[in-house]
Design a protein around this motif. Sequence first.
Motif, PDB file in Angstrom:
ATOM      1  N   ARG A 165       0.836  -1.208   0.000  1.00 29.77           N
ATOM      2  CA  ARG A 165       0.000   0.000   0.000  1.00 29.77           C
ATOM      3  C   ARG A 165       0.868   1.254   0.000  1.00 29.77           C
ATOM      4  N   GLN A 166       1.950   1.247   0.785  1.00 25.32           N
ATOM      5  CA  GLN A 166       2.820   2.412   0.861  1.00 25.32           C
ATOM      6  C   GLN A 166       3.557   2.663  -0.445  1.00 25.32           C
ATOM      7  N   ALA A 167       3.785   1.601  -1.210  1.00 23.71           N
ATOM      8  CA  ALA A 167       4.546   1.744  -2.452  1.00 23.71           C
ATOM      9  C   ALA A 167       3.838   2.642  -3.460  1.00 23.71           C
ATOM     10  N   TYR A 168       2.526   2.828  -3.295  1.00 21.63           N
ATOM     11  CA  TYR A 168       1.794   3.713  -4.203  1.00 21.63           C
ATOM     12  C   TYR A 168       2.063   5.193  -3.900  1.00 21.63           C
ATOM     13  N   MET A 169       2.712   5.460  -2.754  1.00 19.53           N
ATOM     14  CA  MET A 169       3.007   6.832  -2.365  1.00 19.53           C
ATOM     15  C   MET A 169       4.501   6.982  -2.091  1.00 19.53           C
ATOM     16  N   PRO A 170       5.338   6.964  -3.140  1.00 21.76           N
ATOM     17  CA  PRO A 170       6.783   7.071  -2.932  1.00 21.76           C
ATOM     18  C   PRO A 170       7.159   8.402  -2.296  1.00 21.76           C
ATOM     19  N   LEU A 171       8.228   8.393  -1.521  1.00 22.60           N
ATOM     20  CA  LEU A 171       8.683   9.610  -0.858  1.00 22.60           C
ATOM     21  C   LEU A 171       9.280  10.574  -1.879  1.00 22.60           C
ATOM     22  N   ALA A 193      17.177  -2.312   0.802  1.00 17.85           N
ATOM     23  CA  ALA A 193      16.879  -0.990   0.269  1.00 17.85           C
ATOM     24  C   ALA A 193      15.834  -1.144  -0.824  1.00 17.85           C
ATOM     25  N   GLY A 194      14.789  -0.371  -0.750  1.00 18.86           N
ATOM     26  CA  GLY A 194      13.659  -0.532  -1.653  1.00 18.86           C
ATOM     27  C   GLY A 194      12.443  -1.076  -0.948  1.00 18.86           C
ATOM     28  N   VAL A 195      12.630  -1.656   0.248  1.00 18.19           N
ATOM     29  CA  VAL A 195      11.521  -2.078   1.088  1.00 18.19           C
ATOM     30  C   VAL A 195      11.249  -0.937   2.065  1.00 18.19           C
ATOM     31  N   VAL A 196      10.242  -0.154   1.800  1.00 18.59           N
ATOM     32  CA  VAL A 196       9.876   1.055   2.543  1.00 18.59           C
ATOM     33  C   VAL A 196      10.856   2.188   2.247  1.00 18.59           C
ATOM     34  N   LEU A 197      12.159   1.958   2.465  1.00 18.32           N
ATOM     35  CA  LEU A 197      13.181   2.974   2.229  1.00 18.32           C
ATOM     36  C   LEU A 197      14.105   2.523   1.100  1.00 18.32           C
ATOM     37  N   SER A 198      14.240   3.361   0.081  1.00 20.90           N
ATOM     38  CA  SER A 198      15.142   3.042  -1.017  1.00 20.90           C
ATOM     39  C   SER A 198      16.510   3.663  -0.767  1.00 20.90           C
ATOM     40  N   GLU A 199      17.489   3.275  -1.581  1.00 22.15           N
ATOM     41  CA  GLU A 199      18.803   3.905  -1.489  1.00 22.15           C
ATOM     42  C   GLU A 199      18.698   5.399  -1.748  1.00 22.15           C
ATOM     43  N   ALA A 200      17.846   5.781  -2.686  1.00 22.43           N
ATOM     44  CA  ALA A 200      17.666   7.205  -2.984  1.00 22.43           C
ATOM     45  C   ALA A 200      17.056   7.938  -1.796  1.00 22.43           C
ATOM     46  N   ASP A 201      16.123   7.285  -1.101  1.00 27.17           N
ATOM     47  CA  ASP A 201      15.542   7.903   0.099  1.00 27.17           C
ATOM     48  C   ASP A 201      16.614   8.130   1.157  1.00 27.17           C
ATOM     49  N   LEU A 202      17.416   7.102   1.423  1.00 30.47           N
ATOM     50  CA  LEU A 202      18.458   7.210   2.434  1.00 30.47           C
ATOM     51  C   LEU A 202      19.449   8.312   2.092  1.00 30.47           C
ATOM     52  N   ALA A 203      19.810   8.404   0.814  1.00 32.93           N
ATOM     53  CA  ALA A 203      20.756   9.435   0.390  1.00 32.93           C
ATOM     54  C   ALA A 203      20.149  10.822   0.528  1.00 32.93           C
ATOM     55  N   PHE A 204      18.876  10.956   0.159  1.00 36.11           N
ATOM     56  CA  PHE A 204      18.225  12.262   0.262  1.00 36.11           C
ATOM     57  C   PHE A 204      18.115  12.711   1.711  1.00 36.11           C
ATOM     58  N   PHE A 205      17.684  11.807   2.584  1.00 34.40           N
ATOM     59  CA  PHE A 205      17.571  12.164   3.998  1.00 34.40           C
ATOM     60  C   PHE A 205      18.924  12.587   4.564  1.00 34.40           C
ATOM     61  N   ALA A 206      19.960  11.838   4.223  1.00 35.27           N
ATOM     62  CA  ALA A 206      21.297  12.159   4.733  1.00 35.27           C
ATOM     63  C   ALA A 206      21.762  13.520   4.230  1.00 35.27           C
ATOM     64  N   ASP A 207      21.557  13.783   2.948  1.00 35.29           N
ATOM     65  CA  ASP A 207      21.966  15.075   2.391  1.00 35.29           C
ATOM     66  C   ASP A 207      21.168  16.220   3.012  1.00 35.29           C
ATOM     67  N   ALA A 208      19.862  16.006   3.193  1.00 33.31           N
ATOM     68  CA  ALA A 208      19.004  17.060   3.728  1.00 33.31           C
ATOM     69  C   ALA A 208      19.342  17.381   5.174  1.00 33.31           C
ATOM     70  N   TYR A 209      19.652  16.352   5.949  1.00 36.77           N
ATOM     71  CA  TYR A 209      19.868  16.548   7.384  1.00 36.77           C
ATOM     72  C   TYR A 209      21.313  16.870   7.720  1.00 36.77           C
ATOM     73  N   TYR A 210      22.233  16.030   7.270  1.00 34.16           N
ATOM     74  CA  TYR A 210      23.636  16.198   7.647  1.00 34.16           C
ATOM     75  C   TYR A 210      24.326  17.275   6.820  1.00 34.16           C
ATOM     76  N   GLY A 211      24.041  17.312   5.522  1.00 37.44           N
ATOM     77  CA  GLY A 211      24.635  18.330   4.677  1.00 37.44           C
ATOM     78  C   GLY A 211      26.053  18.030   4.241  1.00 37.44           C
ATOM     79  N   SER A 212      26.871  17.476   5.118  1.00 38.33           N
ATOM     80  CA  SER A 212      28.271  17.191   4.781  1.00 38.33           C
ATOM     81  C   SER A 212      28.754  15.998   5.586  1.00 38.33           C
ATOM     82  N   ASP A 213      29.825  15.382   5.107  1.00 41.01           N
ATOM     83  CA  ASP A 213      30.415  14.255   5.818  1.00 41.01           C
ATOM     84  C   ASP A 213      30.993  14.678   7.159  1.00 41.01           C
ATOM     85  N   VAL A 214      31.377  15.938   7.268  1.00 45.52           N
ATOM     86  CA  VAL A 214      31.902  16.435   8.541  1.00 45.52           C
ATOM     87  C   VAL A 214      30.844  16.291   9.631  1.00 45.52           C
TER      88      VAL A 214
END
Length: 311
Positions: A16-22, A202-223
């Motif tokens: 059901r959630q797959a019909y509403m990708p992040l 990855a792809g079950v609820v959270l995809s690799e793209a989701d994880l990367a986007f969240f990390a970029d949005a929140y952390y901003g940098s590897d530092v």
Amino acid sequence: MQADEMHPQAKAAVKRQAYMPLPHGRLGVKFARLLTRPVMWVQNRNPPPVGATADLAIPGPGGDVDARLYRPDASERSPTVVFFHGGGFVFGSIETHDRLCRRLVRESDCAVLSVDYRLAPEHPFPAAVEDAYAAVEWVAANPDAVGGTGDVAVAGDSAGGNLAAVAALMAAERDGPALAYQTLVYPGVGVDEDAPSVREHAGVVLSEADLAFFADAYYGSDVHRRNPYADPTNAADVSGVAPATVLTAGFDPLRDGGRAYAEQLVRDGVDTRYVNHPDMPHGFLTMPGVDRARDAIAALGDDLAAVLDAH
């Protein structure tokens, strides 16, 4: 660590959630947040009853932080669990986790204060951490405002599990509030793209793209990602933190990071209960129609009650 197959109820919920990708990107994020409001209104009708609720504003470093207090009994004092919702630091709210918080109150006989911390990408790290720790300090300093006994624990799921763990680490390192417990539900800690759980799920609820986007949005940098207050698995020593329950799910990309942090806690002498649900996906505690969620919440409530003497 995982069953041969996902539980049928969970599999149906994931479908059901797959019909509403992040969505990714600022405009998509804002639109998705707006869309969740009518969905939450429908989902939260006829919620599990609790003794009382109250919407509060907690002073924070970036201005007042909205929060909702759920109490098991309006007239009696109780321990307080400060709760942080999941959503990748980008999504989620008090409303998305209303039913989970209510069930946790009912199962633990503790009050739960759900914190509406600032979200990325508008407010990247350390905004959410600052709000989370400010809420913990405020609850500890103002037990009368929450009908509390003075006993305080922290809890959270996914990104909120990260914030709960970080708040416990900050309290230990800064000689802050003496937290009684931390409940970390499939926490977003120690996420490694090469970990088996990420490669396999990855792809079950959270995809690799989701994880990367969240990390970029929140952390901003590897530092920032290497900061222990961004990810507690970076801490050299966690021996002073509160006892913990760490819950993971077998079909969750975040599974291995959560398990690794549980092992880190144990190595540093922290009393830790680790439980894995091998046939469940990420986010199953808030998935409608998954009976296992009720059992898992009941067990988490029992852990809190046993430590906080809530029963």
